[in-house]
Design a protein around this motif. Structure first.
Motif, PDB file in Angstrom:
ATOM      1  N   PRO A   1      54.253 -51.710   4.534  1.00 15.00           N
ATOM      2  CA  PRO A   1      54.773 -51.221   4.534  1.00 15.00           C
ATOM      3  C   PRO A   1      56.508 -51.664   4.539  1.00 15.00           C
ATOM      4  O   PRO A   1      56.321 -52.787   5.274  1.00 15.00           O
ATOM      5  CB  PRO A   1      54.961 -50.567   5.893  1.00 15.00           C
ATOM      6  CG  PRO A   1      54.087 -50.908   6.490  1.00 15.00           C
ATOM      7  CD  PRO A   1      52.773 -51.937   5.303  1.00 15.00           C
TER       8      PRO A   1
ATOM      9  N   ALA B   1      46.215 -42.166   2.370  1.00 18.27           N
ATOM     10  CA  ALA B   1      45.405 -40.764   3.108  1.00 18.27           C
ATOM     11  C   ALA B   1      45.758 -39.980   3.512  1.00 18.27           C
ATOM     12  O   ALA B   1      46.078 -39.972   4.907  1.00 18.27           O
ATOM     13  CB  ALA B   1      43.691 -41.434   3.321  1.00 18.27           C
ATOM     14  N   GLY B   2      46.409 -38.823   2.992  1.00 18.33           N
ATOM     15  CA  GLY B   2      46.389 -37.898   3.044  1.00 18.33           C
ATOM     16  C   GLY B   2      48.332 -37.442   3.731  1.00 18.33           C
ATOM     17  O   GLY B   2      48.748 -36.436   3.955  1.00 18.33           O
ATOM     18  N   TRP B   3      48.963 -38.248   3.318  1.00 20.69           N
ATOM     19  CA  TRP B   3      50.428 -38.587   3.097  1.00 20.69           C
ATOM     20  C   TRP B   3      50.877 -37.798   1.743  1.00 20.69           C
ATOM     21  O   TRP B   3      49.656 -38.342   0.772  1.00 20.69           O
ATOM     22  CB  TRP B   3      50.799 -39.925   3.317  1.00 20.69           C
ATOM     23  CG  TRP B   3      50.899 -40.080   4.394  1.00 20.69           C
ATOM     24  CD1 TRP B   3      49.591 -40.353   5.438  1.00 20.69           C
ATOM     25  CD2 TRP B   3      51.849 -40.609   5.167  1.00 20.69           C
ATOM     26  NE1 TRP B   3      50.030 -41.281   6.696  1.00 20.69           N
ATOM     27  CE2 TRP B   3      51.250 -41.530   6.595  1.00 20.69           C
ATOM     28  CE3 TRP B   3      53.586 -40.857   5.520  1.00 20.69           C
ATOM     29  CZ2 TRP B   3      52.044 -41.865   7.327  1.00 20.69           C
ATOM     30  CZ3 TRP B   3      54.435 -40.674   6.315  1.00 20.69           C
ATOM     31  CH2 TRP B   3      53.385 -41.966   7.746  1.00 20.69           C
TER      32      TRP B   3
ATOM     33  N   ASP C   1      60.982 -51.388   4.663  1.00 27.17           N
ATOM     34  CA  ASP C   1      62.078 -50.571   5.610  1.00 27.17           C
ATOM     35  C   ASP C   1      62.415 -49.291   5.191  1.00 27.17           C
ATOM     36  O   ASP C   1      61.872 -48.871   3.739  1.00 27.17           O
ATOM     37  CB  ASP C   1      63.543 -51.068   4.910  1.00 27.17           C
ATOM     38  CG  ASP C   1      64.449 -50.368   5.448  1.00 27.17           C
ATOM     39  OD1 ASP C   1      64.149 -50.372   7.150  1.00 27.17           O
ATOM     40  OD2 ASP C   1      65.795 -50.254   5.307  1.00 27.17           O
ATOM     41  N   ASN C   2      62.097 -48.239   5.520  1.00 29.95           N
ATOM     42  CA  ASN C   2      62.362 -46.651   5.276  1.00 29.95           C
ATOM     43  C   ASN C   2      63.332 -46.353   6.011  1.00 29.95           C
ATOM     44  O   ASN C   2      63.209 -44.311   6.168  1.00 29.95           O
ATOM     45  CB  ASN C   2      61.014 -45.948   5.822  1.00 29.95           C
ATOM     46  CG  ASN C   2      60.638 -46.182   7.611  1.00 29.95           C
ATOM     47  OD1 ASN C   2      61.632 -47.002   8.029  1.00 29.95           O
ATOM     48  ND2 ASN C   2      60.371 -46.037   8.018  1.00 29.95           N
ATOM     49  N   LYS C   3      64.473 -47.284   6.477  1.00 34.90           N
ATOM     50  CA  LYS C   3      65.679 -46.093   6.553  1.00 34.90           C
ATOM     51  C   LYS C   3      66.740 -46.497   5.330  1.00 34.90           C
ATOM     52  O   LYS C   3      67.767 -46.726   4.453  1.00 34.90           O
ATOM     53  CB  LYS C   3      66.408 -47.155   7.968  1.00 34.90           C
ATOM     54  CG  LYS C   3      67.432 -46.433   8.185  1.00 34.90           C
ATOM     55  CD  LYS C   3      68.293 -47.429   9.187  1.00 34.90           C
ATOM     56  CE  LYS C   3      69.508 -46.981  10.352  1.00 34.90           C
ATOM     57  NZ  LYS C   3      70.347 -47.169  11.491  1.00 34.90           N
TER      58      LYS C   3
ATOM     59  N   TRP D   1      55.036 -34.289   8.953  1.00 33.11           N
ATOM     60  CA  TRP D   1      54.751 -34.558  10.415  1.00 33.11           C
ATOM     61  C   TRP D   1      55.941 -36.126   9.994  1.00 33.11           C
ATOM     62  O   TRP D   1      56.162 -36.388  11.789  1.00 33.11           O
ATOM     63  CB  TRP D   1      53.497 -35.020  10.644  1.00 33.11           C
ATOM     64  CG  TRP D   1      52.877 -33.622  10.830  1.00 33.11           C
ATOM     65  CD1 TRP D   1      52.210 -33.107  11.835  1.00 33.11           C
ATOM     66  CD2 TRP D   1      52.371 -33.331   9.894  1.00 33.11           C
ATOM     67  NE1 TRP D   1      51.782 -32.086  12.222  1.00 33.11           N
ATOM     68  CE2 TRP D   1      51.441 -31.510   9.918  1.00 33.11           C
ATOM     69  CE3 TRP D   1      51.931 -32.841   8.162  1.00 33.11           C
ATOM     70  CZ2 TRP D   1      50.782 -30.965  10.085  1.00 33.11           C
ATOM     71  CZ3 TRP D   1      51.657 -31.844   7.614  1.00 33.11           C
ATOM     72  CH2 TRP D   1      50.984 -31.223   8.193  1.00 33.11           C
ATOM     73  N   PHE D   2      55.618 -37.558   9.451  1.00 32.62           N
ATOM     74  CA  PHE D   2      56.307 -38.383   9.888  1.00 32.62           C
ATOM     75  C   PHE D   2      57.386 -39.003   8.692  1.00 32.62           C
ATOM     76  O   PHE D   2      57.790 -40.223   9.203  1.00 32.62           O
ATOM     77  CB  PHE D   2      55.208 -39.161   9.979  1.00 32.62           C
ATOM     78  CG  PHE D   2      54.093 -38.763  10.668  1.00 32.62           C
ATOM     79  CD1 PHE D   2      53.898 -38.666  12.182  1.00 32.62           C
ATOM     80  CD2 PHE D   2      52.607 -38.727  10.272  1.00 32.62           C
ATOM     81  CE1 PHE D   2      53.113 -38.720  12.889  1.00 32.62           C
ATOM     82  CE2 PHE D   2      51.741 -38.006  10.651  1.00 32.62           C
ATOM     83  CZ  PHE D   2      51.821 -38.259  12.636  1.00 32.62           C
ATOM     84  N   GLY D   3      57.585 -38.274   8.343  1.00 31.76           N
ATOM     85  CA  GLY D   3      58.969 -38.656   7.816  1.00 31.76           C
ATOM     86  C   GLY D   3      58.457 -39.740   6.411  1.00 31.76           C
ATOM     87  O   GLY D   3      57.284 -39.805   5.777  1.00 31.76           O
ATOM     88  N   GLN D   4      59.484 -40.604   6.066  1.00 33.14           N
ATOM     89  CA  GLN D   4      59.686 -41.272   4.757  1.00 33.14           C
ATOM     90  C   GLN D   4      59.489 -42.819   5.076  1.00 33.14           C
ATOM     91  O   GLN D   4      59.045 -43.595   6.329  1.00 33.14           O
ATOM     92  CB  GLN D   4      61.360 -41.239   4.474  1.00 33.14           C
ATOM     93  CG  GLN D   4      60.808 -42.325   3.088  1.00 33.14           C
ATOM     94  CD  GLN D   4      60.103 -41.429   1.865  1.00 33.14           C
ATOM     95  OE1 GLN D   4      60.071 -40.455   1.567  1.00 33.14           O
ATOM     96  NE2 GLN D   4      60.109 -42.371   1.353  1.00 33.14           N
ATOM     97  N   GLN D   5      58.306 -43.119   4.409  1.00 29.57           N
ATOM     98  CA  GLN D   5      57.710 -44.623   4.166  1.00 29.57           C
ATOM     99  C   GLN D   5      57.599 -45.120   2.990  1.00 29.57           C
ATOM    100  O   GLN D   5      58.045 -44.505   1.942  1.00 29.57           O
ATOM    101  CB  GLN D   5      56.775 -44.870   4.777  1.00 29.57           C
ATOM    102  CG  GLN D   5      55.809 -44.413   6.160  1.00 29.57           C
ATOM    103  CD  GLN D   5      56.618 -45.220   7.048  1.00 29.57           C
ATOM    104  OE1 GLN D   5      56.458 -46.313   6.697  1.00 29.57           O
ATOM    105  NE2 GLN D   5      57.407 -45.279   8.229  1.00 29.57           N
TER     106      GLN D   5
END
Lengths: 101, 371
Positions: free
Chosen positions: B76, B34-36, B78-80, B59-63
């Motif tokens: 979650p 929620a919120g993303w 890897d998000n790199k 705000w927080f980039g990629q997941q």
């Protein structure tokens, strides 16, 4: 060694599966922003890349760091944090800026 | 009896909508994350309960999230997303050189055969791949380092790789599209690429027939006829019968040929659907009437499908990844809107009803047909 207290915004608490507002970290002296963030990401890998950009390692633009009621967002990453943060009496606050109106 | 699972990405979270094969009564689960922003979710054709989701935030980039139970729970991964080597530059809006910078994942395309393998189309445009279920991602740099790369320029939404099409008949073939560079094809599993934009005409760029620079909004393919591709360009609806080597305009009698979404009937490869949008400066349907247009002849002759869709005061948009088809015999068709509605037609477009009116703005819809 005192535990360093870090308070996170709601979205990051959910991502890290935290139930309280804070997480507590073992951080060896000197306690710097960089050392705290390293420890935070090691303890909660889901937070990697969310506070610091993966490539540049710079603070994400809409996040701010506060310590002892002071905005320390522009403090050098390797500068020592204030004593109340280093001794665990105050939390380091990571704040998500509010947008919109 | 078969059932349907819709994976809906929105500006404020992901939702999983489920129904039996009648597609009349739906359950809505969510919001997840929620919120993303959830630009895209897609399930593995080899294991439908394996779903990948692109979760991002200013705000927080990629997941990247992965589910192994059909979207009930998520982990979650890897998000790199690091470009291979020194990424170089593409063109900025003003024509100056601008360094490649990762911003988000627009589209996830799981392998047709291996649940642990998935492609990711990202902004700034590049393709990444995981072969371990998302535990690590690596770039397929041949696309970004294509000789035309330094000339690529972002569209209004950014320099995004938003469309990835895999082909069971040609396992080494990948077709992709980038706004506003155009369409590209690899015939060697992503090692090398070539622009496939011949026949496109974009009057708003300096050379209207340039090799790259076309704002391709989406491409669709029926797996039974993999050499035939249908494209919704910024303006113009196009088709190719040679896997993109040459394109022909098929806008025909459409009232406007601007739009984002395009899809093909599951069992009728010459039946195509688009949602005409008034113009590039007015992103809503003509005259406040939400209409899907269907061609049964592979283009040029189009009929409006309106039964059950609002025919007055409707000013929503349907984004490029927000239309999907199921594989039931009568071909269910689905689309989501920026107003938060998700519509379902259980009969190939003849009749429509809203599954829900009240989600956040819908970014993507994918349909899974479950045995």
């Amino acid at each position: 060694m005192p535990l360093i207290r870090v308070e996170l915004p709601q979205h990051l608490r959910r991502l890290a599966n935290l139930t309280g507002h804070e997480t507590q970290l073992d951080v060896a002296a000197p306690v710097t922003l960089s050392a705290v963030l390293d420890a935070l990401e090691a303890r909660h890998p889901a937070l990697r890349g969310t506070i610091r950009d993966y490539t540049t390692q710079q603070r994400r633009a809409f996040l701010r760091f506060f310590a002892c009621e002071e905005d320390i967002s522009l403090l050098a990453l390797d500068a020592p944090l204030p004593a109340p943060i280093a001794n665990g009496s105050e939390p380091l606050l990571i704040i998500a800026g509010i947008a919109g109106g | 009896m078969s059932s349907i699972r819709l994976l809906v990405g929105t500006r404020k979270g992901a939702f999983v909508l489920t129904s039996d094969g009648k597609r009349k009564n739906w359950k809505i689960a969510g919001p997840h994350f929620a919120g993303w922003e959830l630009y895209h979710l897609k399930g593995s054709p080899a294991d439908p309960d394996r779903i990948y989701a692109s979760q991002s935030s200013g705000w927080f980039g990629q997941q990247i999230q992965r589910s192994d139970d059909g979207g009930a729970t998520w982990t979650p991964v890897d998000n790199k997303f690091a470009y291979d080597g020194t990424p170089g530059t593409h063109q900025w809006y003003d024509g100056t050189a601008h360094p490649w910078e990762f911003k988000r994942v627009w589209h996830l395309e799981p392998s047709l055969t291996d649940p642990d393998t998935c492609l990711a189309g990202v902004e700034d445009a590049a393709m990444f791949k995981t072969t371990d279920g998302g535990k690590s991602w690596h770039e397929l740099p041949g696309l970004r380092t294509n000789a035309t790369g330094p000339a690529w320029q972002p569209g209004a939404g950014g320099l995004c790789l938003h469309t990835i099409i895999l082909d069971r008949a040609h396992p080494e073939r990948i077709v992709i599209a980038i706004s506003a560079a155009g369409a590209f094809r690899s015939d060697d599993a992503g090692a090398t690429w070539k622009p496939i934009n011949k026949g496109l005409y974009s009057k708003y760029i300096p050379n209207p027939t340039a090799e790259v620079g076309h704002c391709v909004h989406h491409i669709a393919m029926n797996p039974a006829t993999p050499n035939t591709l249908f494209m919704q360009k910024h303006w113009d609806v196009m088709r190719s019968d040679d896997a993109g080597d040459q394109w022909t305009k098929i806008s025909g009698n459409l009232p406007t040929d601007f739009g984002f979404a395009i899809d093909v009937h599951t069992h009728q490869p010459e039946t195509v659907y688009v949602v005409p949008i008034k113009s590039d400066s007015e992103h809503f349907p003509l005259d406040g009437k939400l209409q899907v247009f269907r061609s049964r002849s592979g283009g040029n002759e189009w009929e409006p499908l309106t039964r059950g869709l609002p025919q007055k005061d409707c000013y929503v948009n349907v984004l490029r990844d927000a239309m999907a088809v199921d594989t039931l015999e009568d071909c269910g068709l689905y689309f989501g809107t920026t107003g938060g509605q998700v519509y379902c037609s259980p009969d190939g477009g003849d009749n429509w009803s809203a599954i829900t009116h009240d989600l956040p703005p819908v970014l993507s819809v994918e349909a899974q047909t479950l045995a």
